[in-house]
Design a protein around this motif. Structure first.
Motif, PDB file in Angstrom:
ATOM      1  N   ASN A  61       0.813  -1.212   0.000  1.00  0.00           N
ATOM      2  CA  ASN A  61       0.000   0.000   0.000  1.00  0.00           C
ATOM      3  C   ASN A  61       0.844   1.258   0.000  1.00  0.00           C
ATOM      4  OD1 ASN A  61      -2.464  -1.415   0.023  1.00  0.00           O
ATOM      5  ND2 ASN A  61      -2.223  -1.796   2.207  1.00  0.00           N
ATOM      6  N   SER A  62       2.072   1.149  -0.459  1.00  0.00           N
ATOM      7  CA  SER A  62       3.008   2.269  -0.448  1.00  0.00           C
ATOM      8  C   SER A  62       3.546   2.530  -1.843  1.00  0.00           C
ATOM      9  CB  SER A  62       4.191   1.950   0.473  1.00  0.00           C
ATOM     10  OG  SER A  62       3.753   1.669   1.774  1.00  0.00           O
ATOM     11  N   VAL A  63       4.043   3.737  -2.033  1.00  0.00           N
ATOM     12  CA  VAL A  63       4.863   4.046  -3.192  1.00  0.00           C
ATOM     13  C   VAL A  63       6.265   3.538  -2.842  1.00  0.00           C
ATOM     14  CG1 VAL A  63       5.923   5.912  -4.513  1.00  0.00           C
ATOM     15  CG2 VAL A  63       3.510   6.058  -3.873  1.00  0.00           C
ATOM     16  N   CYS A  64       6.875   2.795  -3.748  1.00  0.00           N
ATOM     17  CA  CYS A  64       8.184   2.203  -3.461  1.00  0.00           C
ATOM     18  C   CYS A  64       9.208   2.676  -4.484  1.00  0.00           C
ATOM     19  CB  CYS A  64       8.087   0.682  -3.468  1.00  0.00           C
ATOM     20  SG  CYS A  64       6.990   0.055  -2.167  1.00  0.00           S
ATOM     21  N   ILE A  65      10.381   3.023  -3.979  1.00  0.00           N
ATOM     22  CA  ILE A  65      11.438   3.573  -4.824  1.00  0.00           C
ATOM     23  C   ILE A  65      12.700   2.733  -4.680  1.00  0.00           C
ATOM     24  CG2 ILE A  65      12.954   5.564  -5.203  1.00  0.00           C
ATOM     25  CD1 ILE A  65      10.624   7.345  -4.324  1.00  0.00           C
ATOM     26  N   GLY A  66      13.304   2.427  -5.823  1.00  0.00           N
ATOM     27  CA  GLY A  66      14.606   1.776  -5.867  1.00  0.00           C
ATOM     28  C   GLY A  66      15.587   2.686  -6.575  1.00  0.00           C
ATOM     29  N   LEU A  67      16.759   2.849  -6.001  1.00  0.00           N
ATOM     30  CA  LEU A  67      17.815   3.667  -6.601  1.00  0.00           C
ATOM     31  C   LEU A  67      19.071   2.821  -6.706  1.00  0.00           C
ATOM     32  CD1 LEU A  67      17.199   6.917  -4.534  1.00  0.00           C
ATOM     33  CD2 LEU A  67      16.561   6.509  -6.923  1.00  0.00           C
ATOM     34  N   GLU A  68      19.729   2.903  -7.855  1.00  0.00           N
ATOM     35  CA  GLU A  68      20.905   2.066  -8.089  1.00  0.00           C
ATOM     36  C   GLU A  68      21.984   2.886  -8.782  1.00  0.00           C
ATOM     37  OE1 GLU A  68      22.607  -1.616  -7.444  1.00  0.00           O
ATOM     38  OE2 GLU A  68      20.533  -1.109  -6.963  1.00  0.00           O
ATOM     39  N   GLY A  69      23.192   2.806  -8.252  1.00  0.00           N
ATOM     40  CA  GLY A  69      24.345   3.425  -8.892  1.00  0.00           C
ATOM     41  C   GLY A  69      25.143   2.358  -9.601  1.00  0.00           C
ATOM     42  N   GLY A  70      25.687   2.696 -10.744  1.00  0.00           N
ATOM     43  CA  GLY A  70      26.474   1.742 -11.507  1.00  0.00           C
ATOM     44  C   GLY A  70      27.540   2.441 -12.320  1.00  0.00           C
ATOM     45  N   VAL A  71      28.170   1.678 -13.171  1.00  0.00           N
ATOM     46  CA  VAL A  71      29.140   2.206 -14.123  1.00  0.00           C
ATOM     47  C   VAL A  71      28.780   1.680 -15.500  1.00  0.00           C
ATOM     48  CG1 VAL A  71      31.007   2.417 -12.432  1.00  0.00           C
ATOM     49  CG2 VAL A  71      30.778   0.309 -13.751  1.00  0.00           C
ATOM     50  N   MET A  72      29.242   2.391 -16.521  1.00  0.00           N
ATOM     51  CA  MET A  72      28.960   1.955 -17.887  1.00  0.00           C
ATOM     52  C   MET A  72      30.131   2.312 -18.784  1.00  0.00           C
ATOM     53  SD  MET A  72      26.334   4.921 -19.176  1.00  0.00           S
ATOM     54  CE  MET A  72      26.437   4.434 -20.867  1.00  0.00           C
ATOM     55  N   LEU A  73      30.257   1.585 -19.874  1.00  0.00           N
ATOM     56  CA  LEU A  73      31.267   1.903 -20.879  1.00  0.00           C
ATOM     57  C   LEU A  73      30.612   2.719 -21.987  1.00  0.00           C
ATOM     58  CD1 LEU A  73      33.217  -1.452 -21.188  1.00  0.00           C
ATOM     59  CD2 LEU A  73      34.035   0.705 -20.222  1.00  0.00           C
ATOM     60  N   HIS A  74      31.288   3.791 -22.381  1.00  0.00           N
ATOM     61  CA  HIS A  74      30.804   4.638 -23.463  1.00  0.00           C
ATOM     62  C   HIS A  74      32.018   5.093 -24.256  1.00  0.00           C
ATOM     63  CE1 HIS A  74      28.314   7.459 -25.624  1.00  0.00           C
ATOM     64  NE2 HIS A  74      29.144   8.437 -25.308  1.00  0.00           N
ATOM     65  N   ARG A  75      32.078   4.675 -25.515  1.00  0.00           N
ATOM     66  CA  ARG A  75      33.215   5.012 -26.377  1.00  0.00           C
ATOM     67  C   ARG A  75      34.553   4.623 -25.749  1.00  0.00           C
ATOM     68  NH1 ARG A  75      31.032  10.899 -28.340  1.00  0.00           N
ATOM     69  NH2 ARG A  75      29.195  10.083 -29.395  1.00  0.00           N
ATOM     70  N   GLY A  76      34.546   3.477 -25.083  1.00  0.00           N
ATOM     71  CA  GLY A  76      35.756   2.944 -24.479  1.00  0.00           C
ATOM     72  C   GLY A  76      36.131   3.540 -23.131  1.00  0.00           C
ATOM     73  N   GLU A  77      35.320   4.469 -22.630  1.00  0.00           N
ATOM     74  CA  GLU A  77      35.608   5.086 -21.340  1.00  0.00           C
ATOM     75  C   GLU A  77      34.575   4.653 -20.312  1.00  0.00           C
ATOM     76  OE1 GLU A  77      37.911   9.134 -22.469  1.00  0.00           O
ATOM     77  OE2 GLU A  77      35.729   9.291 -22.386  1.00  0.00           O
ATOM     78  N   LEU A  78      35.011   4.609 -19.059  1.00  0.00           N
ATOM     79  CA  LEU A  78      34.145   4.221 -17.960  1.00  0.00           C
ATOM     80  C   LEU A  78      33.452   5.465 -17.405  1.00  0.00           C
ATOM     81  CD1 LEU A  78      33.440   1.633 -16.288  1.00  0.00           C
ATOM     82  CD2 LEU A  78      35.144   2.437 -14.635  1.00  0.00           C
ATOM     83  N   LEU A  79      32.132   5.395 -17.321  1.00  0.00           N
ATOM     84  CA  LEU A  79      31.327   6.488 -16.782  1.00  0.00           C
ATOM     85  C   LEU A  79      30.545   6.016 -15.575  1.00  0.00           C
ATOM     86  CD1 LEU A  79      29.652   7.938 -20.027  1.00  0.00           C
ATOM     87  CD2 LEU A  79      31.814   8.617 -19.000  1.00  0.00           C
TER      88      LEU A  79
END
Length: 167
Positions: A61-79
């Protein structure tokens, strides 16, 4: 309104409190069911969705929020990347992503070796638990944007969608 945040991390909790100051906020340790260090938009988004949906399973009976931090590769660089998901009391799901910033080149090999960004950052700046404080974004923006601000941005996008689509 009652909101459950699927994390005990203070930066995530404070982000939700900032965007929903009128709400009753409950923090709960909810699994993301993804890697400890999500890599890529898909896995990071899935972690946020899983946290929100798993929280909704226990707090229907609630609004539920999930937050996640990560990393990604973009044009060979880590973001750095981050995602959020919001599940309404009636089960509708909204997602949003936020800021991205380049990480140092030598972080890529460490991530590939299986280290988490939080471990790498703690060693990089010789300080403990920055994930609970300024975060990598705070370090690499010289304190102009903190981890709580980054997640507040995502939570604002989630709230806006929920309000718009519920008209």
């Amino acid at each position: 309104m009652r909101i459950v945040i699927g994390s005990l991390n203070e930066t995530k909790i404070n982000a939700v409190k900032k965007v929903f100051p009128e709400a009753e906020i409950i923090a709960d340790s909810i699994p993301s069911n993804v890697s400890a260090q999500p890599i890529g938009d898909e896995e990071t988004e899935l972690g946020a969705i899983n946290r929100a949906k798993n929280a909704h399973h226990f707090h229907q009976n609630s609004v539920c929020i999930g937050l996640e931090g990560g990393v990604m590769l973009h044009r060979g660089e880590l973001l750095l990347c981050n995602w959020g998901a919001l599940v309404t009391a009636d089960g509708k799901t909204y997602t949003a992503s936020g800021a991205r910033i380049k990480l140092p080149n030598n972080f890529k090999n460490k991530i590939e070796q299986g280290l988490e960004l939080s471990e790498i950052m703690d060693n990089y700046i010789k300080k403990k638990h920055i994930r609970h404080h300024e975060g990598a974004i705070g370090i690499f923006t010289n304190g102009r944007m903190l981890r709580m601000d980054m997640f507040s941005h995502v939570v604002t996008l989630l709230r806006g969608q929920m309000e718009y689509w519920s008209k």
